[in-house]
Design an enzyme around this catalytic site. Structure first.
Site, PDB file in Angstrom:
ATOM      1  N   ASP A   1       0.948  -1.243   0.153  1.00 50.26           N
ATOM      2  CA  ASP A   1      -0.052  -0.321   0.173  1.00 50.26           C
ATOM      3  C   ASP A   1       1.005   1.232   0.161  1.00 50.26           C
ATOM      4  O   ASP A   1       1.139   2.041   0.869  1.00 50.26           O
ATOM      5  CB  ASP A   1      -0.846   0.261   1.110  1.00 50.26           C
ATOM      6  CG  ASP A   1      -1.763  -1.318   1.438  1.00 50.26           C
ATOM      7  OD1 ASP A   1      -2.460  -1.755   0.268  1.00 50.26           O
ATOM      8  OD2 ASP A   1      -1.948  -1.159   2.893  1.00 50.26           O
TER       9      ASP A   1
ATOM     10  N   GLU B   1     -10.790  -1.423  -3.816  1.00 51.24           N
ATOM     11  CA  GLU B   1     -10.377  -0.281  -2.750  1.00 51.24           C
ATOM     12  C   GLU B   1      -9.197   0.563  -3.368  1.00 51.24           C
ATOM     13  O   GLU B   1      -8.747   0.427  -4.836  1.00 51.24           O
ATOM     14  CB  GLU B   1      -9.605  -1.148  -1.494  1.00 51.24           C
ATOM     15  CG  GLU B   1      -8.687  -1.808  -2.097  1.00 51.24           C
ATOM     16  CD  GLU B   1      -8.868  -2.875  -1.462  1.00 51.24           C
ATOM     17  OE1 GLU B   1      -9.600  -3.462  -0.372  1.00 51.24           O
ATOM     18  OE2 GLU B   1      -8.079  -4.297  -1.151  1.00 51.24           O
TER      19      GLU B   1
HETATM   20  O1  FUB Z   1      -2.981  -3.832   3.154  1.00 53.19           O
HETATM   21  C1  FUB Z   1      -4.620  -3.710   3.736  1.00 53.19           C
HETATM   22  C2  FUB Z   1      -5.512  -3.510   2.803  1.00 53.19           C
HETATM   23  O2  FUB Z   1      -5.244  -4.512   1.679  1.00 53.19           O
HETATM   24  C3  FUB Z   1      -5.359  -2.146   1.864  1.00 53.19           C
HETATM   25  O3  FUB Z   1      -6.117  -1.587   3.059  1.00 53.19           O
HETATM   26  C4  FUB Z   1      -5.991  -2.306   0.786  1.00 53.19           C
HETATM   27  O4  FUB Z   1      -6.146  -1.339   0.066  1.00 53.19           O
HETATM   28  C5  FUB Z   1      -5.156  -4.058   0.301  1.00 53.19           C
HETATM   29  O5  FUB Z   1      -3.949  -3.736  -0.109  1.00 53.19           O
END
Ligand code: FUB
Length: 465
Positions: free
Chosen positions: A44, A219
């Site tokens: 991320d 996301e």
């Molecule tokens: O790293 C945890 C979660 O997985 C993140 O918040 C998302 O974007 C995905 O990468």
């Protein structure tokens, strides 16, 4: 083998090392629940260039051994001045700090963060999604926490959370040329955005609204500006070989957005999450892979150049390794192409291609790849000129019962799972008929789903009439 900086299991920061993709895995990291030291896994990545001209990366920290993403608990900041030597500045915030400093939150559950700099007061604002408390029906009450510091790499103190932000993950803050900060967050298909107060970057100015026009949003929102246009990039729900990163463009920082497609194909990791940043006059894409660990929850950040077309659209990031020689053309007119297994793409200098750990498959004397096992993958760049159908023959030797694999094109499964009985000491030809390969395809991945096997060649035969 972890450095002079580590003594008696205490790691002293900053630590600087020369590193290539996948990044940071050679830094030492405390492991979950013990005093032992393991590799540093990160995900991320939010990239920013601050006034000193260095590139800073604010990343999530995957702790080993993982339990899904539950144990992600502490953030580190990394920086570089040349994309060769990277510094780990150490931990800047943990769930303990948040609880102690502002009285909310549970252990773990600190996911994809971002950081913004306010020139008006000289402060850095670190935004992080963190669970306040589990909800009775199994969900989570997510908050967008904010920690503030005079430094980009240390002394962050939690200032609470952004009241009124929807209970969603992955906050990102974009500051427009006129100094107005915008905040976004989103997950599970919903993406929202709104303004922060110019005089208080910990508070909303009005409500956050759903972002309109995005396609297949999953996301990982990231907003940047290039040549006067706004870009919102995010991960999608692509199932095969992991999420893609897509992007949309707009004339306004809050949309409506027009989807422009994929700019990073799946890396083989279940998730992906990226950012786009200008550094020393060039543009770069950050993303994550799981090649070094072979596990979806132990990820590693990668960085590669990103290029725009003249109309402002983004070209797919070429993070798929260096071909072994001239890229072969896929056949037309009934011909066949034989790809020698040993002529796979190598890692190149700047690419996140990397085979898994010590058990990585190797080239055998007889001119084949031996020891391919679950989650290994071998990649071949190809030239495809038209959408065509092919028979694909694998010359393969299963060395265990229940060997399974599939072939992907640009990160999408094109053959479906192929299951073989074994073990056997002979190579045999296995053909999958009528497979479509499209004109935009640039690389093929053979991905191992189970078992153990050796591969000699892949023959692609044109079957169009
Ligand atoms: O790293 C945890 C979660 O997985 C993140 O918040 C998302 O974007 C995905 O990468």
């Amino acid at each position: 083998m972890f450095l002079a900086a580590q003594a008696d299991n205490e790691i002293r920061y900053p630590i600087t090392m020369e590193m290539k993709n996948p990044l940071f895995v050679e830094f030492p990291s405390p492991m979950y629940g013990t005093d032992s030291i393991g590799p540093m896994y990160t995900a991320d990545a939010s990239g920013h260039v601050w006034a000193d001209g260095r590139l800073y990366i604010y990343a999530s920290h995957d702790l080993e051994p993982p339990q899904g993403c539950d144990r992600m608990d502490r953030y580190h900041v990394f920086s570089t001045d040349d994309l060769v030597n990277w510094t780990d500045h150490g931990e800047i915030l943990s769930s303990d700090d948040v609880k102690r400093q502002s009285g909310w939150g549970i252990e773990g559950w600190m996911w994809a963060p971002d950081c913004a700099y306010n020139p008006a007061n000289g402060k850095y604002y670190f935004y992080f999604p963190h669970v306040n408390e589990p909800l009775p029906w199994g969900g989570h009450d997510w908050r967008v926490g904010v920690a503030v510091s005079d430094s980009p790499v240390s002394d962050f103190h939690t200032a609470g959370y952004v009241e009124g932000a929807p209970s969603l993950i992955d906050p990102c803050v974009f500051v427009d040329d006129d100094g107005q900060p915008y905040i976004y967050n989103g997950g599970g298909g919903q993406c929202t955005g709104g303004r922060l107060r110019r005089d208080d970057w910990t508070r909303l100015d009005g409500e956050m609204q759903p972002m309109q026009g995005l396609v297949d949003f999953h996301e990982g929102t990231w907003v940047h500006k290039y040549n006067g246009k706004y870009y919102l990039s995010h991960s999608d729900n692509h199932g095969s070989d992991g999420n893609c990163l897509r992007y949309a463009m707009s004339d306004s920082p809050l949309g409506p957005w027009e989807d422009k497609g994929v700019y990073i194909y799946p890396t083989g990791c279940g998730t992906n999450h990226g950012s786009i940043v200008e550094y020393k006059g060039k543009w770069y894409a950050l993303y994550h892979v799981s090649n070094p660990s072979g596990r979806d929850e132990l990820r590693s950040v990668g960085i590669d150049p990103l290029e725009y077309n003249a109309d402002g659209t983004i070209r797919p990031v070429r993070n798929w390794g260096t071909p072994a020689g001239e890229m072969p053309m896929l056949p037309v007119g009934g011909g066949s192409l034989v790809i020698d297994a040993v002529k796979y793409n190598n890692g190149g200098e700047n690419y996140a291609y990397h085979k898994n750990g010590a058990d990585a498959p190797v080239v055998a004397d007889g001119g084949y790849i031996t020891g391919i096992s679950r989650r290994d993958w071998i990649r071949y760049s190809v030239n495809a000129t038209a959408d065509r159908r092919y028979d694909i023959t694998f010359r393969i030797r299963p060395r265990s019962a229940d060997t399974k694999f599939h072939l992907s094109a640009n990160g999408s499964d094109i053959t479906g799972e192929i299951a073989l009985d074994g073990p056997t000491d002979r190579f045999a030809d296995i053909t999958v008929g009528g497979v479509t390969i499209n004109a935009d395809v640039e690389y093929l991945d053979l991905r191992a789903d189970n078992g153990l096997f050796d591969l000699q060649s892949i023959t692609i035969t044109d079957i169009n009439q």
